[in-house]
Design a protein around this motif. Sequence first.
Motif, PDB file in Angstrom:
ATOM      1  N   ASP B  12       0.895  -1.308  -0.059  1.00  0.00           N
ATOM      2  CA  ASP B  12      -0.055  -0.030  -0.119  1.00  0.00           C
ATOM      3  C   ASP B  12       0.675   1.231  -0.027  1.00  0.00           C
ATOM      4  OD1 ASP B  12      -2.268  -1.433  -0.303  1.00  0.00           O
ATOM      5  OD2 ASP B  12      -2.837  -1.358   1.851  1.00  0.00           O
ATOM      6  N   ARG B  34      -0.261  -3.934  -3.943  1.00  0.00           N
ATOM      7  CA  ARG B  34      -0.729  -5.205  -3.640  1.00  0.00           C
ATOM      8  C   ARG B  34      -0.959  -6.120  -4.681  1.00  0.00           C
ATOM      9  NH1 ARG B  34      -6.236  -4.356  -0.031  1.00  0.00           N
ATOM     10  NH2 ARG B  34      -5.186  -3.020   1.786  1.00  0.00           N
ATOM     11  N   TRP B  63       2.696   4.112   7.678  1.00  0.00           N
ATOM     12  CA  TRP B  63       1.316   3.790   7.030  1.00  0.00           C
ATOM     13  C   TRP B  63       0.314   3.114   8.342  1.00  0.00           C
ATOM     14  CZ3 TRP B  63      -1.417   5.222   3.685  1.00  0.00           C
ATOM     15  CH2 TRP B  63      -2.400   4.515   2.837  1.00  0.00           C
ATOM     16  N   LYS B  64      -0.655   3.932   8.476  1.00  0.00           N
ATOM     17  CA  LYS B  64      -1.372   3.456   9.629  1.00  0.00           C
ATOM     18  C   LYS B  64      -2.602   2.629   9.296  1.00  0.00           C
ATOM     19  CE  LYS B  64       0.503   6.642  11.826  1.00  0.00           C
ATOM     20  NZ  LYS B  64       1.884   6.151  12.679  1.00  0.00           N
ATOM     21  N   ASP B  65      -2.801   2.268   8.151  1.00  0.00           N
ATOM     22  CA  ASP B  65      -4.237   1.674   7.987  1.00  0.00           C
ATOM     23  C   ASP B  65      -3.896   0.081   8.116  1.00  0.00           C
ATOM     24  OD1 ASP B  65      -6.817   1.186   7.019  1.00  0.00           O
ATOM     25  OD2 ASP B  65      -6.095   0.693   5.054  1.00  0.00           O
ATOM     26  N   TYR B  66      -4.869  -0.357   9.116  1.00  0.00           N
ATOM     27  CA  TYR B  66      -4.788  -1.819   9.492  1.00  0.00           C
ATOM     28  C   TYR B  66      -4.993  -2.695   8.317  1.00  0.00           C
ATOM     29  CZ  TYR B  66      -4.905  -5.711  12.786  1.00  0.00           C
ATOM     30  OH  TYR B  66      -4.492  -6.830  13.476  1.00  0.00           O
ATOM     31  N   ASN B  67      -6.101  -2.202   7.289  1.00  0.00           N
ATOM     32  CA  ASN B  67      -6.366  -3.117   6.389  1.00  0.00           C
ATOM     33  C   ASN B  67      -5.402  -3.698   5.638  1.00  0.00           C
ATOM     34  OD1 ASN B  67      -9.261  -2.829   5.996  1.00  0.00           O
ATOM     35  ND2 ASN B  67      -8.908  -0.770   5.855  1.00  0.00           N
ATOM     36  N   ILE B  70      -4.420  -6.912   7.237  1.00  0.00           N
ATOM     37  CA  ILE B  70      -5.435  -7.871   7.087  1.00  0.00           C
ATOM     38  C   ILE B  70      -5.218  -8.553   5.724  1.00  0.00           C
ATOM     39  CG2 ILE B  70      -7.903  -8.254   6.752  1.00  0.00           C
ATOM     40  CD1 ILE B  70      -8.159  -6.220   9.090  1.00  0.00           C
ATOM     41  N   PHE B  71      -4.912  -7.743   4.753  1.00  0.00           N
ATOM     42  CA  PHE B  71      -4.753  -8.019   3.406  1.00  0.00           C
ATOM     43  C   PHE B  71      -3.466  -8.868   3.323  1.00  0.00           C
ATOM     44  CE2 PHE B  71      -2.450  -7.335  -0.588  1.00  0.00           C
ATOM     45  CZ  PHE B  71      -3.289  -7.957  -1.576  1.00  0.00           C
ATOM     46  N   ARG B  74      -4.539 -12.217   4.505  1.00  0.00           N
ATOM     47  CA  ARG B  74      -5.494 -12.941   3.759  1.00  0.00           C
ATOM     48  C   ARG B  74      -4.657 -13.550   2.587  1.00  0.00           C
ATOM     49  NH1 ARG B  74      -9.717  -8.700   2.426  1.00  0.00           N
ATOM     50  NH2 ARG B  74      -8.568  -8.538   0.337  1.00  0.00           N
ATOM     51  N   ASP B  98       2.673  -0.558  13.890  1.00  0.00           N
ATOM     52  CA  ASP B  98       1.448  -1.233  14.724  1.00  0.00           C
ATOM     53  C   ASP B  98       0.885  -2.314  14.250  1.00  0.00           C
ATOM     54  OD1 ASP B  98       1.209   0.228  16.835  1.00  0.00           O
ATOM     55  OD2 ASP B  98      -0.424   1.602  16.478  1.00  0.00           O
ATOM     56  N   THR B  99       0.584  -2.359  12.843  1.00  0.00           N
ATOM     57  CA  THR B  99       0.258  -3.627  12.256  1.00  0.00           C
ATOM     58  C   THR B  99       1.049  -4.771  12.596  1.00  0.00           C
ATOM     59  OG1 THR B  99      -0.551  -2.286  10.369  1.00  0.00           O
ATOM     60  CG2 THR B  99      -0.514  -4.421   9.926  1.00  0.00           C
ATOM     61  N   LYS B 102       0.066  -5.998  16.081  1.00  0.00           N
ATOM     62  CA  LYS B 102      -1.160  -6.566  16.268  1.00  0.00           C
ATOM     63  C   LYS B 102      -1.652  -7.694  15.630  1.00  0.00           C
ATOM     64  CE  LYS B 102      -2.076  -3.630  19.484  1.00  0.00           C
ATOM     65  NZ  LYS B 102      -2.595  -2.145  19.395  1.00  0.00           N
ATOM     66  N   SER B 104      -2.592 -10.870  13.849  1.00  0.00           N
ATOM     67  CA  SER B 104      -2.369 -12.293  13.957  1.00  0.00           C
ATOM     68  C   SER B 104      -2.163 -12.977  12.760  1.00  0.00           C
ATOM     69  CB  SER B 104      -3.400 -12.851  14.745  1.00  0.00           C
ATOM     70  OG  SER B 104      -4.652 -12.451  14.505  1.00  0.00           O
TER      71      SER B 104
END
Lengths: 1153, 418
Positions: B12, B34, B63-67, B70-71, B74, B98-99, B102, B104
């Motif tokens: 990202d 991505r 970069w702050k977005d946790y998405n 998750i991506f 995935r 942070d990502t 946190k 998993s």
Amino acid sequence: MRIDNLELARYGKFTALPIAMPQAKRDFHLIVGPNEAGKSTIRDAILDLLFGIETRSSYDFLHPKAEMCLGAKISHAGSTLEFQRVKKARSLIDPKGAPLADNALAAFLGTADRAFFDQMFGLDHDRLVTGGNEILKASNDIGRILFQSAAGIGSLGTVRDALEAEADSLWARRKSGDRAYYIAAEELATAEAALKRATVKAKDWTEARDKVQAIEQSLAEVKTKFEALERERMRLERIRRVAPSLRAYTDNSQQLATIGEVAVLPANAAKLLGDTESDVAVAKAQQDISRKLAHEARAKRNAIKVNVDVIRDADAIESLAERRQQTTFHERDISKRELEIDGLWKGIQAAIRQLGWAPSDEETLEAKLPPLPIRRAIAGLIKQHGGLERTLVAATEAESTKRRDIVDNESELERNSIVAVSPELRASIDAALRLGDHPTATTRERNKVAKAQREFRTAEAALGEWRLDLADLRRLALPPADVAKRLRSDYEQLQLDQRKWDTKREDLVGEIAALALEIDQYRASQLAVTVEELATARQTRDGLWTTIKNGTRSLADGADDYEARVRGTDDLSDKRHDKAKEAAELQSRIDSLARLRLALKDTEQRLAKIHSQITGVESDWQSRVTALGIPSMPLLAFDQWQSALPKLFAAADAVDLAETDAAELQESFATAKARLRVALGAAAGPLAEDAEIDVQVATANAFVEAATGARARREELSRQIANASAALADLAQKTITANSDLGKWNESWALATTKAGLPNAAIAPADGALALFDDIDNKLKSIREVRKARIEMMRRDLEDFAQQARALAETLAPEMNERDPTDISTELSARLAKAREDKTESDRLDAELKGFDSQIAEAQNKIDIAIARIGPVIKLAGTDDTDALRALIARSDEHRALKSAADAGKSEAEANGDGLAMKQLIEEAIGIDIVQIPARLSEIGRDLAEARDIQAERSANLATASAELGKISGGDEAARAESARQEALSRMADAAERFIKVHIAGKLLRWAIDRFRETKQGPMLARASEIFSGLTLGSFSKLVVDFESDPPRLDGLRPGGRTVGIAGMSDGTRDQLYLALRLAALEMHIGQGHALPFIADDLFINYDDKRSRAGLEALARLSEVTQVIFLSHHNHLLPVVKDVFGGSANIVELDRG
Amino acid sequence: MKFIHAADIHLDSPLTGLSAYRDAPVDLLRTATRDAFSNLVSEAIDESVDFVVIAGDLYDGNWKDYNTGIFFSREMGRLNAVGIPVYLIYGNHDAESDTTKKLSLPANVHAFGANKPQTFRIPELKVALHGQSFKHAATTTNLASGYPSPEPGWLNIGVLHTALQGYAAHASYAPCSVAELSAKGYQYWALGHVHEFAELENNPWIVFPGNLQGRHIRETGPRGAVMVTTDQDSIVSVERVFTDVLRWHRLEVDVASASDVVETVRLVGQSLEKLIDDDPTTKPLAVRVVLTGQSAAHGDLFGDEGRLRAEILGLSASLAGDRIWVEKVRLETSPAMDAADIRARADAIADLQVLLDAAPTDPALLSSLSEDLRHLVDRAPHELSDLLPELKAIRAGELGPMVASIIPGLVAHLVKAS
């Protein structure tokens, strides 16, 4: 750099147009011609000459591009270069056509390129007007005016404005939605907001996940409670549902116990018993029928007797019948073949007769025939004989021909004598040939003489009527060139003056006539009375009164006339008073007329003086030319006459030379002719006296060719004789060999014919005998073949058939043994057919009997099966008595019905019992009051509804929380927003970058132009002032800068001290201002840079003569520092140019054509 | 056996320096990093690799977005579904994310610890992977020195995020030398951090695979990971696997022969056509067009940059449709006549050239320009300075060189405009 001369060799419409531009102190060249004469072509030609012919040149309409050519001689700082410009890769070439380096002009042009040269050193009317307009646009910006005028460009303001406008469209301190930077900044803000919305921090995700987990737990709890209630509801429903089934089960079970023990028979026992009895009865009836039919068939079969012996030998009988068919026609065929043999034998007898042999039998004849090798040998010798004879004849003929050839060639050789050619004869011929064809050479030389004479006459004609003897002309002491030139110059000037004053006089005469007419018309129309008219009237009146007073005229006679004069004078006086203004005007015109007449008089006096001077010069000239012997030659014709002299002398020399050449040629021919005649006479005898040289040469050549041919022929004959003599021996040997071969053949022939019984036979009879021998031999072979292969074979077949028939008759029918074999075969075939028929019928009856036996056995089988089927029932019942069996079956059926009802109750209860066993169902129902169940179910239903509501609420909460969590599922909204943000930043950067560039550029330009003004305005304006004042004919005394105004302003200063701003000047004056500034800048440039020719194209279109003169005077000063080429279509400028530049101006006049 | 070695995924992380214009293929670049990563995972699945090694920098540090995490998780799930394990270390960018802390990850993902070197073993393949994640972004100690000795008879792979030594453009993260790595006795060093592909040694193999997707004009050319094929305990081959979805290209066009904008655009068109023809792939290209050469068109180009860019954009759209995104059109041309030539003309333009020669050192002029431009600089977002170095120069009052660089174009423009 200056152009000394220019030649439009092949360019535009011009072919070989030379334009000389001789240097003078004022290097000014006027090229004048009407429109379409080609002035623009010359301007472009100079550009193309110096910088290369343009790729898309439009001047190729007459001469194709590949042939376009310009030539020039240019000079700079003491160096000169003569070159041509063509449209090729190496476009510069020297006058001899050798290519020059591409930079050959660099030293002459400096750093100037085409655009710079055109812009700096080219000026035309359009540019003048554009420049004037640009000055107006830039009237409040002296720097821009000075720069644009100096650089010859008008785009400074446009460039600067465009830069500043672009900068303003990109960024300014004031935020605006129209400026690229702020548009991008707005997009940046939007993207940043989107990014903020889309960004999810790790903490957000953790919270969302925890919330989902808590809701999931509470949802699980309510689900557990719900399930317990649901279980209770289902139990009560089940008890109520299975209660009837449980009852059916217990009631029937009790009745079964009442019946007690029973032999349980199958449910279909009664039916089985009935079926068995019926099946046994049907099968027994079937058995009886089959037995009766079998008996009848057996009787029929025993009555048939089959002849088995015949059937056993069936193959032999059929083989015999086939043999009988094959031999049926053998006897007839044997007779035919024997007739064939008789025919052949008769043919043989005939052949024997032809040979003359005695008749004999076959064996004797065969022994008498010559063997085949002898016959083949004779045939081969016959074939060989013809070839041997032909070979011998050919060899003999070749030998005799060759001998004849040798004799013929030796005879010709003797006849052919040797002829010698002397070297002198050859040399004479060569000498004559070198001179060429006599008539042609003579004609050529005569033509040369004639041409030279024509050119002489042409040169002589150029002298006009003033011709002298050539020797006199050569001796003539002509006046020195400068004297003649001065006289001519003076004379021309006088004539120019005379024309000018003539024109003036004509103008004045015209003006006087026009004014006189005008005065008459004015007077007539306005009835104005002049002082003179009034005075004249008064004088006439007073004179008449004097004659009356002194009695010269009587009162009576003169009174009326006098009164009329008094009235007339009074009228005139009144009129003069009334028309005082018109009279003044009339008087003014009369005065003008008087001035014009005075001017006319003056002009005529001047003309007379000029005429006198011209006459003086002409007289002086006449005395000079009379002394020279060419009286009456006009002064103006002298130059041309004088310049024709060298050509005349050269032409005279050329005539002399041509005549000398012609005479020398004739002499050479005479010498060669005499020499050849002597040499040819010595070799071939004397020639005719009048033979021309070409006849002599032809005769000599023929003699030499004949001699050469004879020698070659002798050599060829000698060679042929030698070759033939060598070949003759070979040919003689071939004849001998051929004779020998024929002898050998004759020996072989005699031997072979003797062996064949044909001694000494000639070839033809021997050949015929050979044919008869072959015929006899072939027929004998045929007879043997028919006998052996046909007749004998058929007889063997007939014998075999008879033996085979008797052998079969011996076994099967001994009674027929002695009968004809054909009859035996026919009878046996009939017996075989009968035996086969009997056998077929016997076999059919056997098969029928077998079927009946099978039906009897099958009926027995059915009886056994029916009895076996009821067997188990009998066994269970313990009796085979039919009635007892029926009673036992009825009791068993009752027991079965009760048992079935009890089982059905159990099955139904278990089916509706949610999988519980019967025992569990019974136990579950114990103690339950069925009547109470509905009330309890109602209560449970309410509890369930409540639990369902709670569950739904928690599920909804879970869905919401899960959706929240689901939003954080790796989506790319934030990434997209960040990407959009970066794009906006990029656009801002692009806008800012371009802004910085154009802002700095605009500011730099403004700054530099200010500096330019500061440094240039002093000297440039000083010089431009001077030129401007001249151009405006003193209407402006100079240019001044008004430093008081902001920004400083450029004004023109009138002689009276009044200033006029640029906006206040007329269009023409602004054009002059621009021209003044351009010329001032150009002079300054030339002072510090590389001078190049200045090309002015029709600059003074709208100027009258005075202003044109002023313009030309400004150019005159420029022409002192660089070459000025002035192109114009105004003929009226010619006198002005001559006036300004005197005789130093070079004037080139172009024709329209 | 084969495995994929990737690094510097920077999920990202945006592509920078591209300004959108009408018809620009915007959607293509918005998710480029991505898409490149998905390509990597698909490649691993298609090729049935035995495992995947990621040598650091999964995400951008700020970069702050946790998405994004998750991506990543995935995508790891896709590998998990087909039984492909992943071994990764965290680099300077991930260390404080942070990502990273946190998130998993699926069971197939094995992250090396940050406190000390750690070894993961794959017994059935006899592969030992040694690695240590960054604990802090500014890890400037030598991590490699602490890596354990190789397992005898096994294939030993060192996974390390490092700037090595001598890569001056990068901060000295986890410094070590090639010699030191060579001496360790491992068969393969899977390095990360340097974005350019580099095969530093092949005995043992020491490889930077480069980043998965170029993100700006300084990261030109094909990008991706490497496919490593082994034979028991030795490396057989290391081949590049290209995963990028958009490629950066710097297209230099010599326009010396052009005399105006039209001819310049024609030359650019020829170069673009050649670029398209020569590129064996059909991947979209972000192209920086750099015009060079001593050209008679210099003045026109200087004065008409906007039209030049618009015409090149139109041309590129007609030639390649969505396939080419013209990132920038940069003028690096010089005028056909240099200052000396101009001065030799001895006309008004020459006078102007002489005056302008003094401009870069004229204090009053520079001061005035500085004053004009300071307003722009003061209000510009900080990030703009990274994209536009001129802003820093203006801020520092260093306008002289900028002015000097503009003068030739200005004079040429003036000459051309006449």
